[in-house]
Design an enzyme around this catalytic site. Structure first.
Site, mmCIF file in Angstrom:
data_model
loop_
_atom_site.group_PDB
_atom_site.id
_atom_site.type_symbol
_atom_site.label_atom_id
_atom_site.label_comp_id
_atom_site.label_asym_id
_atom_site.label_seq_id
_atom_site.Cartn_x
_atom_site.Cartn_y
_atom_site.Cartn_z
ATOM 1 N N ARG A 123 -8.825 1.468 10.672
ATOM 2 C CA ARG A 123 -8.490 0.259 10.949
ATOM 3 C C ARG A 123 -9.681 -0.748 11.635
ATOM 4 O O ARG A 123 -9.548 -1.657 11.696
ATOM 5 C CB ARG A 123 -7.178 0.405 12.029
ATOM 6 C CG ARG A 123 -6.031 0.776 11.425
ATOM 7 C CD ARG A 123 -4.930 0.576 12.314
ATOM 8 N NE ARG A 123 -3.551 1.209 12.042
ATOM 9 C CZ ARG A 123 -2.525 0.452 11.200
ATOM 10 N NH1 ARG A 123 -2.862 -0.658 10.933
ATOM 11 N NH2 ARG A 123 -1.735 1.171 10.862
ATOM 12 N N ARG A 157 12.975 -10.732 1.295
ATOM 13 C CA ARG A 157 13.576 -9.202 1.259
ATOM 14 C C ARG A 157 14.191 -9.041 2.536
ATOM 15 O O ARG A 157 15.292 -8.280 2.368
ATOM 16 C CB ARG A 157 12.312 -8.495 0.888
ATOM 17 C CG ARG A 157 12.489 -6.808 0.642
ATOM 18 C CD ARG A 157 11.367 -5.985 0.245
ATOM 19 N NE ARG A 157 10.885 -5.825 1.689
ATOM 20 C CZ ARG A 157 9.450 -5.644 1.402
ATOM 21 N NH1 ARG A 157 8.638 -5.514 0.297
ATOM 22 N NH2 ARG A 157 8.867 -5.608 2.731
ATOM 23 N N LYS A 179 0.762 -1.236 0.097
ATOM 24 C CA LYS A 179 -0.087 -0.057 0.267
ATOM 25 C C LYS A 179 0.854 1.096 -0.021
ATOM 26 O O LYS A 179 0.559 2.145 -0.779
ATOM 27 C CB LYS A 179 -0.952 0.173 1.380
ATOM 28 C CG LYS A 179 -1.933 -1.209 1.267
ATOM 29 C CD LYS A 179 -2.763 -1.099 2.462
ATOM 30 C CE LYS A 179 -2.053 -0.856 3.791
ATOM 31 N NZ LYS A 179 -1.149 -2.285 4.275
ATOM 32 N N ARG A 222 0.793 -9.817 12.886
ATOM 33 C CA ARG A 222 0.313 -8.335 12.227
ATOM 34 C C ARG A 222 -0.847 -8.871 11.269
ATOM 35 O O ARG A 222 -1.733 -8.025 11.153
ATOM 36 C CB ARG A 222 1.371 -7.672 11.539
ATOM 37 C CG ARG A 222 2.330 -7.051 12.595
ATOM 38 C CD ARG A 222 3.748 -6.462 11.945
ATOM 39 N NE ARG A 222 3.378 -5.300 11.030
ATOM 40 C CZ ARG A 222 4.098 -5.277 9.904
ATOM 41 N NH1 ARG A 222 5.346 -5.595 9.709
ATOM 42 N NH2 ARG A 222 3.933 -4.127 9.117
ATOM 43 N N ARG A 246 17.494 -7.226 7.152
ATOM 44 C CA ARG A 246 16.551 -6.748 8.485
ATOM 45 C C ARG A 246 16.228 -7.703 9.235
ATOM 46 O O ARG A 246 15.752 -8.678 8.870
ATOM 47 C CB ARG A 246 15.402 -5.883 7.633
ATOM 48 C CG ARG A 246 15.838 -4.625 6.989
ATOM 49 C CD ARG A 246 14.584 -4.165 6.258
ATOM 50 N NE ARG A 246 13.460 -4.042 6.997
ATOM 51 C CZ ARG A 246 12.360 -3.552 6.478
ATOM 52 N NH1 ARG A 246 11.938 -3.159 5.450
ATOM 53 N NH2 ARG A 246 11.405 -3.533 7.476
#
Length: 188
Positions: free
Chosen positions: A88, A127, A13, A144, A133
């Site tokens: 949300r 990724r 998004k 999440r 990361r």
């Protein structure tokens, strides 16, 4: 033109919002950025938000909607805005609708990014590993996604009933997704 981009964390998004901002001159509004800016400004609303956050509490819907209300009145939102990360919950969606209605505004399109969760998690983990990361791990991502399914996904019927919801394949390549989004926005 006023848009909401809807989809689970990691669906792309933010990337698409930036592309829309560049192409159409509509302002991407991040509630996180707005909170930080309000606190930094020292405004009444910013001081209220800071007090709440300093107490370790979530900023209530009423404060968030007031913050968005003030933000959409700014000159850089005259051509429209993109909400990414808000609403949300159904309560937030209803409060947003009322606030916009009072201003004579409306959401033109709610674009839902549908994804295959397992494939998306694998893509994000790949990724994250390439970029070194460690903040994106499978357990965090799954939590999440669970929060998204429980709290945010129920707003889909709210916007479908209003005729504003458009659904796209969020698993396509970034450029294909951009084309799908532009197809929706350009048809307005």
């Amino acid at each position: 033109m006023n848009l909401i981009l809807l989809g689970p964390p990691g669906a792309g998004k933010g990337t698409q919002a930036k592309r829309l901002e560049e192409t159409y001159g509509i302002k991407q509004l991040s509630t996180g950025d707005m909170l930080r800016e309000a606190v930094a400004s020292g405004s009444d609303l910013g001081r209220e938000a800071k007090r709440i956050m300093d107490a370790g509490e979530l900023v209530p819907d009423s404060v968030m909607v007031r913050m968005i209300s003030e933000r959409v009145d700014q000159p850089d939102c005259r051509s429209g805005f993109i909400l990414d990360g808000f609403p949300r919950t159904v309560a937030q969606a209803e409060a947003l609708d009322l606030m916009l209605e009072e201003k004579g505004l409306a959401i033109d399109h709610v674009i839902e990014f549908q994804v295959d969760e397992d494939a998306m998690v694998a893509r994000i983990l790949k990724r994250a590993a390439e970029e070194g990361r460690s903040d994106d791990n499978e357990e965090t991502l799954r939590k999440r996604l669970d929060v998204y399914r429980r709290q945010t996904a129920p707003i889909v019927p709210h916007y479908r009933a209003k005729g504003a919801l458009k659904t796209i394949d969020g698993m396509a390549s970034m450029d294909v997704v951009t084309g799908l989004v532009k197809g929706i926005v350009g048809a307005a």
